[in-house]
Design an enzyme around this catalytic site. Structure first.
Site: not given
Ligand code: ARG
Length: 459
Positions: A157, A278, A284, A291
């Protein structure tokens, strides 16, 4: 618009929009090598069966080789005026050698030709994917070996559950990839069936030697029903299904890598070469690679559903609908190949923050099950032990302590069966070492598993 391979019966030119709509040359051009390979085998067989002359066959084969070289040099462009790669190659052949070239299509239809080409292409793809999966497995195994001593929280979980070896966690993905590889390997025998010789749908009046063509092209067997052979796309569906499951596994791994690279988890550091920045936030460093793999999984699933849906209502035998098999199949092949190529390199570009992993494994009562096992060994029924440890956790939570920080007196307050030796059960490393059942996370078992995994890959 070039002359059609089926022009004889028609009195009017094809409407230009219909021509564009009907054409597949824009995407099936990538089958040129397979198409030529298949044509050469077919041609050799026609000569051997005395359906065409030996000299004619030699002339055709030579011209086909020339066409291949011209395509590869970029001298021959895939003109939109042609309908598909099969018509283009045949037209160029006839252009080159005239009437002899017109004999190549004897006993053959584009219907069996296109399945042949697609099978040859899928067969190559299956082999490359198998090799790339192996490479990814090796990257996972190396990562596990290089970080063998690290302990981390295992989750259920996404809540900390029990300590595990990082190597055990990584080996889990090796198991998934192993099954993926087996699925592709097993699919090979179903892909590797020769459809040529089925002609349009009913076979042909010419005395073809299909076995000879199969042997020449490296097929294990020949199709047994011409109607099935020209309309079947199970091999493409099977590839798409296997690719979907594989992508699902890569996506799960990617998801973990993304989570692990967050400041909140901080389990891994990814080398700069595998991250992006970024345009507005100077600080960043983003994990675009996993991804994208996670993102591309959706499109591979889409391709599976797309082809399943294309196939579901088709009457026998060939229908033009099946031209729609190619774009999903090709895109899935390219996507899976690049994802495997990238992830196997990405795995070499991450480093684990061992202290963070250890710290995480020490906080959050991950040894609670061990404590219950301890009490059970001392004679308490497990269900009772579970309840008592639950109370101990509650107590420790109130004290803002971990179980290992409780004093012996505090622990004894819950059960008189608890002795000094309990502390041997409250350490993550001890917890891991005790899980010695086959498939468990003990270093002994995990080491054997990694050795076996290497053996299976022949390294
Ligand atoms: N371009 C077609 C395809 O990909 C080739 C087969 C054409 N056959 C036909 N009967 N129109 O399916």
């Amino acid at each position: 618009m070039a002359q059609k391979v089926w022009g004889g019966r028609f009195q009017e030119d094809t409407d230009t929009l219909v021509h564009r709509f009907n054409a597949s040359i824009g995407f099936d051009c990538r089958l040129y090598a397979q198409d030529i390979e298949g044509s050469i085998a077919h041609c050799r067989m026609l000569a051997k069966q005395s359906i065409i002359d030996e000299e004619e066959a030699l002339e055709i084969i030579e011209a086909l080789g020339e066409i291949k070289r011209e395509i590869e040099r970029g001298d021959l462009s895939f003109e939109n005026e042609y309908e598909d790669i099969h018509s283009l190659i045949e037209a160029v052949l006839i252009d080159k050698i005239g009437v002899v070239g017109e004999k190549l299509h004897t006993g053959r239809s584009r219907n069996d030709q296109v399945v042949l080409d697609t099978r040859l292409c899928t067969r190559d793809a299956v082999q490359s994917v198998i090799d790339l999966i192996k490479k990814t497995q090796l990257a996972l195994i190396s990562l596990a070996e290089d970080n063998f001593d690290l302990i981390m929280p295992g989750y259920t979980h996404l809540q900390r559950a029990q300590p595990v070896l990082l190597a055990h966690h990584l080996h889990a993905y090796n198991e998934m990839l192993k099954r993926d590889r087996e699925r592709f390997e097993e699919s090979f025998k179903r892909v590797n069936v020769l459809p040529l010789g089925s002609a349009a749908l009913a076979g042909t009046t010419f005395d073809l030697d299909r076995e000879m063509v199969a042997k020449e092209l490296g097929f294990d067997s020949i199709s047994q029903n011409s109607m099935d052979a020209v309309s079947d796309r199970d091999f493409a569906l099977e590839f798409l299904f296997n690719a979907s499951v594989l992508m699902m596994h890569l996506s799960r791994l990617s998801e973990e890598l993304i989570i692990w690279s967050t400041q909140e988890f901080d389990f891994i550091t990814i080398s700069d070469a595998f991250c992006t920045g970024s345009s507005i936030m100077p600080q960043k460093k983003n994990p675009d690679v996993p991804e994208l793999i996670r993102g591309k999984t959706g499109r591979v699933y889409g391709h599976l559903i797309s082809l399943l849906t294309t196939m579901k209502g088709l009457p026998l035998a060939y229908n033009k609908d099946t031209q729609e098999d190619k774009e999903p199949l090709f895109d899935a092949i390219d996507t899976v190949k690049i994802c495997l190529g990238v992830i196997s390199r990405f795995l070499g570009a991450i480093s684990f923050n061992g202290n963070r992993l250890k710290e995480a494994a020490e906080k959050g009562f991950l040894v609670a099950t061990d404590l219950a096992d301890y009490l059970t060994l001392k004679g308490m029924p497990f269900r009772k032990a579970h309840e008592i440890v639950g109370e101990m956790v509650l107590f420790a939570l109130e004290q803002k302590k971990e179980l290992a920080d409780l004093t012996l007196e505090e622990l004894k307050g819950f059960s008189r069966q608890i002795k000094q030796d309990v502390y041997e059960w409250l350490d993550p490393l001890a917890s891991v070492k005790k899980r010695n059942t086959p498939g468990g996370t003990s270093p002994e078992i995990v080491k054997k598993n990694l050795e076996r995994a290497r053996q299976e890959l022949g390294t």
